[in-house]
Design a protein around this motif. Structure first.
Motif, mmCIF file in Angstrom:
data_model
loop_
_atom_site.group_PDB
_atom_site.id
_atom_site.type_symbol
_atom_site.label_atom_id
_atom_site.label_comp_id
_atom_site.label_asym_id
_atom_site.label_seq_id
_atom_site.Cartn_x
_atom_site.Cartn_y
_atom_site.Cartn_z
ATOM 1 N N TRP A 37 15.270 10.125 -11.014
ATOM 2 C CA TRP A 37 13.932 9.676 -10.622
ATOM 3 C C TRP A 37 13.642 8.281 -11.168
ATOM 4 N N THR A 38 14.229 7.923 -12.302
ATOM 5 C CA THR A 38 14.081 6.566 -12.823
ATOM 6 C C THR A 38 14.749 5.565 -11.886
ATOM 7 N N SER B 95 12.653 5.180 -8.743
ATOM 8 C CA SER B 95 11.501 4.336 -9.041
ATOM 9 C C SER B 95 11.910 2.870 -9.131
ATOM 10 N N PHE C 108 8.482 4.089 -5.451
ATOM 11 C CA PHE C 108 8.015 3.890 -6.826
ATOM 12 C C PHE C 108 7.078 5.019 -7.252
ATOM 13 N N GLY D 227 9.062 8.320 -7.497
ATOM 14 C CA GLY D 227 9.922 8.268 -8.678
ATOM 15 C C GLY D 227 9.143 8.433 -9.966
ATOM 16 N N THR D 228 7.972 7.794 -10.019
ATOM 17 C CA THR D 228 7.131 7.924 -11.214
ATOM 18 C C THR D 228 6.652 9.356 -11.399
#
Length: 96
Positions: free
Chosen positions: A31-32, A35, A60, A63-64
């Motif tokens: 997920w980082t 993002s 973004f 992902g955050t």
């Protein structure tokens, strides 16, 4: 159940929980990266392509949110491991 059997069971549980925390860490990294891709798309296509900019913002945000969910799960997993170890220590003290 003997103390040795109980100790082995707790050790297996802690090992399993640590393995699951590593898996959560891999998901957090995914997920980082998602993002980060969103940030790059938004940065490079801010005034050039509306759809890629919208895709970047969407990646973004998603992902955050994924990082928040898996970060929280990792934090709760760490608390769970500490609770298991504390419970084991209490039981050992009680039996000895």
């Amino acid at each position: 159940m003997t103390i040795q059997e109980m100790k082995k069971g707790y050790e297996q549980e802690v090992t399993y929980q640590k393995h699951m925390l590593r898996n959560l860490g891999y998901w957090f990294q995914l997920w980082t990266i998602i993002s980060g891709i969103g940030i790059v798309l938004t940065y490079f296509f801010y005034r050039q392509n509306l759809w890629l900019c919208i895709l970047g913002i969407t990646l973004f945000v998603i992902g955050t949110l994924g990082m928040l969910v898996f970060g929280y799960a990792g934090w709760k997993g760490q608390q769970n491991i500490h609770a298991i170890i504390d419970d084991f220590d209490k039981k050992i003290e009680y039996f000895q």
